[in-house]
Design an enzyme around this catalytic site. Structure first.
Site, PDB file in Angstrom:
ATOM      1  N   ASP A  69      38.147  31.788  28.797  1.00  0.00           N
ATOM      2  CA  ASP A  69      38.405  33.100  28.185  1.00  0.00           C
ATOM      3  C   ASP A  69      38.668  32.894  26.702  1.00  0.00           C
ATOM      4  OD1 ASP A  69      38.097  34.410  30.610  1.00  0.00           O
ATOM      5  OD2 ASP A  69      40.204  34.199  31.127  1.00  0.00           O
TER       6      ASP A  69
ATOM      7  N   LYS B 232      34.858  28.779  34.567  1.00  0.00           N
ATOM      8  CA  LYS B 232      34.625  30.201  34.855  1.00  0.00           C
ATOM      9  C   LYS B 232      34.256  30.921  33.567  1.00  0.00           C
ATOM     10  CE  LYS B 232      37.903  33.474  35.604  1.00  0.00           C
ATOM     11  NZ  LYS B 232      37.545  34.776  35.030  1.00  0.00           N
TER      12      LYS B 232
ATOM     13  N   ASP C 197      32.192  35.170  36.654  1.00  0.00           N
ATOM     14  CA  ASP C 197      33.155  36.174  37.136  1.00  0.00           C
ATOM     15  C   ASP C 197      32.851  37.516  36.475  1.00  0.00           C
ATOM     16  OD1 ASP C 197      35.381  37.348  38.303  1.00  0.00           O
ATOM     17  OD2 ASP C 197      36.803  36.523  36.851  1.00  0.00           O
ATOM     18  N   TYR C 198      31.722  38.094  36.860  1.00  0.00           N
ATOM     19  CA  TYR C 198      31.329  39.371  36.251  1.00  0.00           C
ATOM     20  C   TYR C 198      31.704  40.563  37.133  1.00  0.00           C
ATOM     21  CZ  TYR C 198      28.817  37.171  32.347  1.00  0.00           C
ATOM     22  OH  TYR C 198      28.498  36.478  31.208  1.00  0.00           O
ATOM     23  N   LYS C 199      32.286  40.318  38.256  1.00  0.00           N
ATOM     24  CA  LYS C 199      32.832  41.374  39.116  1.00  0.00           C
ATOM     25  C   LYS C 199      31.852  42.535  39.271  1.00  0.00           C
ATOM     26  CE  LYS C 199      37.666  40.329  37.912  1.00  0.00           C
ATOM     27  NZ  LYS C 199      37.586  39.293  36.867  1.00  0.00           N
TER      28      LYS C 199
ATOM     29  N   ILE D  98      25.371  50.357  42.569  1.00  0.00           N
ATOM     30  CA  ILE D  98      24.671  50.687  43.808  1.00  0.00           C
ATOM     31  C   ILE D  98      24.037  49.408  44.363  1.00  0.00           C
ATOM     32  CG2 ILE D  98      24.264  53.098  43.150  1.00  0.00           C
ATOM     33  CD1 ILE D  98      21.326  52.268  42.553  1.00  0.00           C
TER      34      ILE D  98
ATOM     35  N   THR E 245      20.933  47.707  42.642  1.00  0.00           N
ATOM     36  CA  THR E 245      21.214  47.128  41.316  1.00  0.00           C
ATOM     37  C   THR E 245      21.981  45.821  41.462  1.00  0.00           C
ATOM     38  OG1 THR E 245      21.254  49.336  40.370  1.00  0.00           O
ATOM     39  CG2 THR E 245      22.323  47.615  39.077  1.00  0.00           C
TER      40      THR E 245
ATOM     41  N   THR F  29      45.186  40.083  40.293  1.00  0.00           N
ATOM     42  CA  THR F  29      46.524  39.453  40.298  1.00  0.00           C
ATOM     43  C   THR F  29      47.445  40.035  39.218  1.00  0.00           C
ATOM     44  OG1 THR F  29      45.475  37.658  39.057  1.00  0.00           O
ATOM     45  CG2 THR F  29      45.934  37.254  41.362  1.00  0.00           C
TER      46      THR F  29
ATOM     47  N   ARG G  31      44.706  30.550  30.522  1.00  0.00           N
ATOM     48  CA  ARG G  31      45.603  30.283  29.395  1.00  0.00           C
ATOM     49  C   ARG G  31      46.459  29.024  29.518  1.00  0.00           C
ATOM     50  NH1 ARG G  31      46.970  36.584  29.313  1.00  0.00           N
ATOM     51  NH2 ARG G  31      46.394  36.186  31.495  1.00  0.00           N
TER      52      ARG G  31
HETATM   53  O1  C5P Z   1      44.749  33.002  31.693  1.00  0.00           O
HETATM   54  P1  C5P Z   1      44.865  33.219  33.178  1.00  0.00           P
HETATM   55  O2  C5P Z   1      45.162  31.945  33.936  1.00  0.00           O
HETATM   56  O3  C5P Z   1      45.795  34.345  33.530  1.00  0.00           O
HETATM   57  O4  C5P Z   1      43.387  33.646  33.597  1.00  0.00           O
HETATM   58  C1  C5P Z   1      43.052  34.081  34.895  1.00  0.00           C
HETATM   59  C2  C5P Z   1      41.577  34.352  34.962  1.00  0.00           C
HETATM   60  O5  C5P Z   1      41.261  34.787  36.270  1.00  0.00           O
HETATM   61  C3  C5P Z   1      41.092  35.434  34.017  1.00  0.00           C
HETATM   62  O6  C5P Z   1      39.820  35.008  33.542  1.00  0.00           O
HETATM   63  C4  C5P Z   1      40.940  36.657  34.866  1.00  0.00           C
HETATM   64  O7  C5P Z   1      39.850  37.457  34.459  1.00  0.00           O
HETATM   65  C5  C5P Z   1      40.645  36.079  36.241  1.00  0.00           C
HETATM   66  N1  C5P Z   1      41.072  36.879  37.383  1.00  0.00           N
HETATM   67  C6  C5P Z   1      42.396  37.212  37.626  1.00  0.00           C
HETATM   68  N2  C5P Z   1      42.740  37.947  38.731  1.00  0.00           N
HETATM   69  C7  C5P Z   1      41.802  38.345  39.606  1.00  0.00           C
HETATM   70  C8  C5P Z   1      40.464  38.042  39.378  1.00  0.00           C
HETATM   71  C9  C5P Z   1      40.136  37.275  38.246  1.00  0.00           C
HETATM   72  O8  C5P Z   1      43.269  36.818  36.835  1.00  0.00           O
HETATM   73  N3  C5P Z   1      42.159  38.968  40.703  1.00  0.00           N
END
Ligand code: C5P
Length: 245
Positions: A16, A38, A66-68, A72, A75, A121, A214
């Site tokens: 990130d 990721k 991780d593009y979630k 539809i 697509t 989360t 992070r």
């Molecule tokens: O920096 P941190 O450890 O909080 O990053 C968590 C990563 O996991 C982020 O890239 C976030 O988009 C992803 N994520 C998340 N919770 C989810 C799904 C994905 O924190 N339920």
């Protein structure tokens, strides 16, 4: 009892970062320590992100996109088949059964693993109420969505360490993989993560993979931070195996 699980294979570092140059630099700093990365929304529109993904895969790394996806079914199916062409290992989708089924069709017979997002989360019960889920606890919604994802053909779900144990129990132990973000080693800042667990607690609860951003990419010494987390993961995998054995 030591396990044959290689903790390095189970640590996914979230890149990130503001751009591809910074991500590439972080990958170089982590060379030899981290091999699974990721790539998510932070880099989605960054110029050169597709080349970065190809470069990582050519260099023997694994990529979790991780593009979630949520759209539809047709697509989603086409979008997922693009991810298959790119050669990524993991991909996230949101959603209801038809959306997930679209993703499963797009994945076809490729080795791509599909993961359904359950409840972010960063969310707690108050956030669910704000979304209109007033009568459900976080655990109930996570388990409901995990069950649907399993039935629709997902390989696993994204869930916090707080629900990992129940999610694994749902699937009779091993069939549904659990990827856990929201990981915070003891003493590290909470940031925006409300359902946090330490690396060890997540693994002891049954998480198969940890996603960590992070605490690694934002650390003054990312290699040392990753090494420390890997040591905690190894110990927890061994302890979990001993508990099962
Ligand atoms: O920096 P941190 O450890 O909080 O990053 C968590 C990563 O996991 C982020 O890239 C976030 O988009 C992803 N994520 C998340 N919770 C989810 C799904 C994905 O924190 N339920």
């Amino acid at each position: 009892m030591p396990t044959n699980i290689d903790a390095k294979e189970r640590l996914i570092t979230a890149l990130d970062l503001p751009g591809v140059a910074q991500a590439r630099q972080k990958v170089e700093e982590l060379e030899g320590v981290v091999s699974f990365f990721k790539i998510g929304l932070t880099l989605q529109l960054a110029p050169g992100v597709e080349q970065l993904i190809q470069e990582l895969i050519r260099g023997g790394k694994r990529v979790f996109l991780d593009y979630k996806y949520y759209d539809i079914p047709e697509t989603v199916k086409t979008a997922v088949s693009r991810a298959v062409d790119l050669g990524v290992s993991f991909l996230t989708v949101h959603g209801s059964t038809p959306v997930i089924q679209g993703a499963v069709k797009g994945r076809g017979s490729s080795p791509l693993k599909l993961f359904a997002v359950t409840v972010l989360t960063s969310m707690d019960k108050a956030d669910l109420a704000e979304l209109g889920y007033e009568n459900l606890s976080v655990e109930e919604l996570v388990l409901f969505r995990a069950r649907k994802a399993l039935e629709a053909g997902c390989d696993g779900v994204i869930a916090s360490g707080r629900e990992a144990r129940q999610v694994k129990a749902l699937a009779g132990g091993s069939r549904l993989l659990v990827v856990t973000p929201g990981i915070r080693p003891d003493g590290y800042a909470e940031d925006d993560q409300k359902r946090r667990t330490t690396p060890a607690d997540a693994i002891l609860a049954g998480a198969d993979y940890l996603v960590i951003g992070r605490p690694i990419v934002g650390a003054a010494e990312p290699r040392e931070a990753a090494e420390r987390i890997l040591a905690q993961m190894r110990e927890a995998f061994d302890k979990a195996a001993a508990g099962r054995g």
